[in-house]
Every structure is written in C-alpha cells, then in structure tokens.
Design a protein around this motif. Structure first.
Motif, mmCIF file in Angstrom:
data_model
loop_
_atom_site.group_PDB
_atom_site.id
_atom_site.type_symbol
_atom_site.label_atom_id
_atom_site.label_comp_id
_atom_site.label_asym_id
_atom_site.label_seq_id
_atom_site.Cartn_x
_atom_site.Cartn_y
_atom_site.Cartn_z
ATOM 1 N N THR A 190 31.269 81.365 28.882
ATOM 2 C CA THR A 190 31.457 80.431 29.994
ATOM 3 C C THR A 190 32.667 79.537 29.822
ATOM 4 O OG1 THR A 190 30.013 78.779 28.967
ATOM 5 C CG2 THR A 190 28.981 80.386 30.448
ATOM 6 N N GLY A 191 33.235 79.512 28.625
ATOM 7 C CA GLY A 191 34.383 78.645 28.393
ATOM 8 C C GLY A 191 33.995 77.232 28.019
ATOM 9 N N ASP A 192 32.741 77.020 27.665
ATOM 10 C CA ASP A 192 32.306 75.668 27.293
ATOM 11 C C ASP A 192 33.064 75.164 26.063
ATOM 12 O OD1 ASP A 192 30.510 75.515 29.350
ATOM 13 O OD2 ASP A 192 28.813 76.230 28.181
ATOM 14 N N LYS A 193 33.367 76.061 25.149
ATOM 15 C CA LYS A 193 34.074 75.676 23.932
ATOM 16 C C LYS A 193 35.564 75.980 24.015
ATOM 17 C CE LYS A 193 30.005 76.522 21.024
ATOM 18 N NZ LYS A 193 29.447 77.332 19.901
ATOM 19 N N ASP A 194 35.892 77.175 24.486
ATOM 20 C CA ASP A 194 37.289 77.580 24.451
ATOM 21 C C ASP A 194 37.513 78.733 25.422
ATOM 22 O OD1 ASP A 194 39.887 78.100 23.843
ATOM 23 O OD2 ASP A 194 39.614 78.082 21.681
ATOM 24 N N LEU A 195 38.330 78.529 26.458
ATOM 25 C CA LEU A 195 38.628 79.581 27.426
ATOM 26 C C LEU A 195 39.420 80.726 26.810
ATOM 27 C CD1 LEU A 195 39.506 77.533 30.630
ATOM 28 C CD2 LEU A 195 37.654 79.189 30.407
ATOM 29 N N LYS A 196 39.965 80.510 25.621
ATOM 30 C CA LYS A 196 40.720 81.569 24.969
ATOM 31 C C LYS A 196 39.831 82.771 24.660
ATOM 32 C CE LYS A 196 44.011 78.408 22.752
ATOM 33 N NZ LYS A 196 44.505 77.883 21.445
ATOM 34 N N VAL A 255 46.683 80.914 33.670
ATOM 35 C CA VAL A 255 47.911 81.555 33.188
ATOM 36 C C VAL A 255 48.276 81.030 31.802
ATOM 37 C CG1 VAL A 255 50.388 81.769 33.587
ATOM 38 C CG2 VAL A 255 48.809 82.038 35.491
ATOM 39 N N LYS A 256 48.136 79.736 31.615
ATOM 40 C CA LYS A 256 48.471 79.129 30.320
ATOM 41 C C LYS A 256 47.608 79.691 29.203
ATOM 42 C CE LYS A 256 48.699 74.643 27.946
ATOM 43 N NZ LYS A 256 48.495 73.179 28.094
ATOM 44 N N VAL A 257 46.310 79.806 29.448
ATOM 45 C CA VAL A 257 45.392 80.294 28.418
ATOM 46 C C VAL A 257 45.679 81.757 28.092
ATOM 47 C CG1 VAL A 257 42.981 80.801 27.901
ATOM 48 C CG2 VAL A 257 43.581 78.633 28.963
ATOM 49 N N VAL A 258 45.901 82.572 29.132
ATOM 50 C CA VAL A 258 46.216 83.985 28.896
ATOM 51 C C VAL A 258 47.491 84.124 28.078
ATOM 52 C CG1 VAL A 258 46.906 86.137 30.016
ATOM 53 C CG2 VAL A 258 44.957 84.851 30.897
ATOM 54 N N ASN A 259 48.498 83.335 28.403
ATOM 55 C CA ASN A 259 49.755 83.385 27.655
ATOM 56 C C ASN A 259 49.570 82.995 26.195
ATOM 57 O OD1 ASN A 259 51.222 84.237 29.872
ATOM 58 N ND2 ASN A 259 51.885 82.173 30.454
ATOM 59 N N GLN A 260 48.665 82.046 25.945
ATOM 60 C CA GLN A 260 48.447 81.571 24.579
ATOM 61 C C GLN A 260 47.882 82.662 23.668
ATOM 62 O OE1 GLN A 260 45.945 78.164 25.365
ATOM 63 N NE2 GLN A 260 47.640 76.712 25.201
ATOM 64 N N VAL A 261 47.058 83.542 24.220
ATOM 65 C CA VAL A 261 46.420 84.564 23.383
ATOM 66 C C VAL A 261 47.031 85.949 23.570
ATOM 67 C CG1 VAL A 261 44.248 83.291 23.410
ATOM 68 C CG2 VAL A 261 44.631 85.091 25.102
ATOM 69 N N TRP A 262 48.023 86.059 24.425
ATOM 70 C CA TRP A 262 48.519 87.364 24.829
ATOM 71 C C TRP A 262 48.976 88.214 23.650
ATOM 72 C CZ3 TRP A 262 48.379 90.543 28.831
ATOM 73 C CH2 TRP A 262 49.274 91.619 28.859
ATOM 74 N N ASP A 263 49.853 87.696 22.812
ATOM 75 C CA ASP A 263 50.455 88.507 21.755
ATOM 76 C C ASP A 263 49.412 89.092 20.817
ATOM 77 O OD1 ASP A 263 52.981 88.088 22.740
ATOM 78 O OD2 ASP A 263 53.437 86.412 21.393
ATOM 79 N N SER A 264 48.468 88.268 20.372
ATOM 80 C CA SER A 264 47.485 88.768 19.409
ATOM 81 C C SER A 264 46.458 89.680 20.073
ATOM 82 C CB SER A 264 46.779 87.609 18.711
ATOM 83 O OG SER A 264 46.063 86.837 19.637
ATOM 84 N N CYS A 265 46.031 89.364 21.277
ATOM 85 C CA CYS A 265 44.957 90.133 21.914
ATOM 86 C C CYS A 265 45.467 91.427 22.543
ATOM 87 C CB CYS A 265 44.255 89.269 22.956
ATOM 88 S SG CYS A 265 43.441 87.818 22.249
ATOM 89 N N PHE A 266 46.679 91.421 23.081
ATOM 90 C CA PHE A 266 47.231 92.644 23.664
ATOM 91 C C PHE A 266 47.562 93.668 22.585
ATOM 92 C CE2 PHE A 266 50.663 95.245 25.514
ATOM 93 C CZ PHE A 266 50.013 95.705 26.650
ATOM 94 N N SER A 267 47.791 93.215 21.386
ATOM 95 C CA SER A 267 48.096 94.138 20.287
ATOM 96 C C SER A 267 46.851 94.593 19.540
ATOM 97 C CB SER A 267 49.063 93.480 19.299
ATOM 98 O OG SER A 267 48.470 92.333 18.703
#
Length: 277
Positions: A190-196, A255-267
């Motif tokens: 739900t994102g209660d702790k971290d939307l990442k 958009v900000k949250v997706v960008n923050q995790v993009w490199d590690s999660c897309f790989s």
C-alpha cells in the motif's frame, strides 16, 4: 532488487500464499486497478443522454450504436452491460486458458516452481477468474484492469478483459512476479512505509511478464516507436501503478519514485537469468 532500493532485502521468505478460493476481490495490488476513493466520481448511465437503454434488447442497442445513435459514454455502458450478461461464458473460457497456462506455459510453469521453492503455492484454487467492472469517471477516463495479486487470497484474472490465451499468460506472469517478490521480500503493497517497494515490483512485473514486448506494444496498443520502446512501456506502466497507491499524492511523486529505483530494479531479472519474453 539490490539494496537500498530493494523491498525488505534479507527478509525471511517462508510465508506461503493461501489456497483460499475467495480471490474475487484480490485486485488491490494490480498494475492497472485504481482504488475507488482515488478516482473522480463514477459516471452512471442516463438513457436520455447516452442513447443506451438497458431495458431494451441487446440487438436494439447494438444497431443503435451502428447507426451512431449512442454516445461514446453509452457505448461504454453497453459494453459493461454485455460483459455482465456474458460473465459465465467469459469465466469458463478464462479458466480453460488458465489451466492450459498452468500446465503448458514455460513462463508460468517456471514462476510456479520458483514460488513453490519459497514455500508458496499457486494453482487453480487461488488463481481465480472473475468479471472485473470497468469504471468511467467524470474526467472522461475509463479505468480497467486485467488482473491483480493479493497476498491474502492469490491472483485474480479479469475474465472479461483478457483478449486471448497469450494475454492471459502475460497477465498471470505479471501477477506471479508480484507473488514471487512478496515471498522473497517483505513487500509494502500500500505504500504505508515506502512507495519504492511498489515501484520496484511493478517495474519488474512489467519487464518480465512479456506485456511490454514489441508485438504487444505495437499491434495491441498502437505504439510503433522503436527507440527505447520497451523501457518506455515498463516505465509508463510502473508510474500508473504507483499513482494507484493510496499513499501516492500525484503523478509527479509517482515519476520521482520510479526514477529513484529504476536502475536497480530494471536490471534485476530474478528469478529469471534474463528477460525471457
């Protein structure tokens, strides 16, 4: 999902998916579902305004649509009306396709084995086919979903939205990636702790399920762009999913949250060695 972006790295993975068949409402974590309280008000049908009258025969409304006597809003309500009438047949077809995928799809079978290795279980008892009502909101947007995952119930497949066996296989694979992530890490859905957490699992699910492969994007969705098409599709679908979380304020934050995790999660292609589909 490498630290620090990975959700709950190092968490125990002994939790098992329940075998309950009550997954009819298991749509809160889906890639496309939006919670009711997040949406603008739902538009209800007014035959005088739309031209669609549910009190008349279906074929009368159908020919009115062909004659241009029904507004786009009325056509939406007509479609929903027909999916209600065809619910039993749609669910039967969905269940046949589901059973085929569980037995014969290399992707589904691989994910199923990896989920079982984490003491989880997904089979026809908790991969459920149901009709999922679409929503037309006052801003003119139509909100649909093709499936969803609930840690407490299993996987929901929207029988009225899956177009063919390949679409159902992609939908199942997407939700099974969520299930694997749930068992492998402690997910904050739900994102209660971290939307990442939500952003990372949505990136991975869209990347690994096959829903963003070139044929699906170009033929089904009409996106013929060749440059960065796959990455753009994964990013867009992840942003939409994060926006659906109750704790997400707006598209800017998504958009900000997706960008923050993009490199590690897309790989991160686990449990696959690479992007298979």
């Amino acid at each position: 999902m490498a630290p620090p972006q990975s959700p709950g790295a190092g968490a125990v993975s002994e939790a098992a998916l329940p075998s309950s068949s009550s997954a009819a409402t298991a749509s809160t974590s889906t890639a496309t579902a939006l919670p009711t309280n997040y949406l603008p008000p739902i538009v209800k049908n007014d035959p005088a305004r739309t031209g669609f009258d549910p009190q008349t025969k279906w074929w009368v409304n159908y020919f009115k649509i062909l004659a241009g006597q029904v507004t786009p809003e009325g056509q939406f309500h007509y479609r929903e009306w027909r999916t209600t009438a065809n619910e039993a047949a749609d669910c039967k077809r969905c269940e046949d396709w589901r059973d085929f995928a569980l037995q014969h799809s290399p992707t589904v079978r691989f994910l199923r084995e990896k989920i079982e290795a984490l003491n989880g279980r997904l089979d026809k008892d908790n991969v459920i086919c149901r009709r999922c009502p679409a929503r037309l909101t006052e801003d003119g947007e139509v909100h649909r979903q093709s499936g969803g995952f609930s840690p407490d119930h299993g996987i929901l497949i929207c029988a009225n939205e899956v177009r063919d066996r390949t679409h159902l296989e992609d939908t199942m694979a997407h939700e099974m990636v969520h299930a694997w992530d749930h068992l492998r890490w402690k997910m904050d859905w739900t994102g209660d702790k971290d939307l990442k957490h939500a952003a990372c699992t949505e990136i991975r699910a869209s990347m690994l399920s096959g829903e963003c492969r070139w044929a699906r994007e170009s033929i089904t969705r009409g996106n013929w762009t060749l440059t960065q098409q796959f990455q753009d599709c994964v990013r867009t679908r992840a942003v939409i999913s994060v926006m659906a979380r109750p704790r997400c304020k707006d598209d800017v934050q998504a958009v900000k949250v997706v960008n923050q995790v993009w490199d590690s999660c897309f790989s991160d292609t686990r449990p696959f060695d690479e992007v298979y589909r």
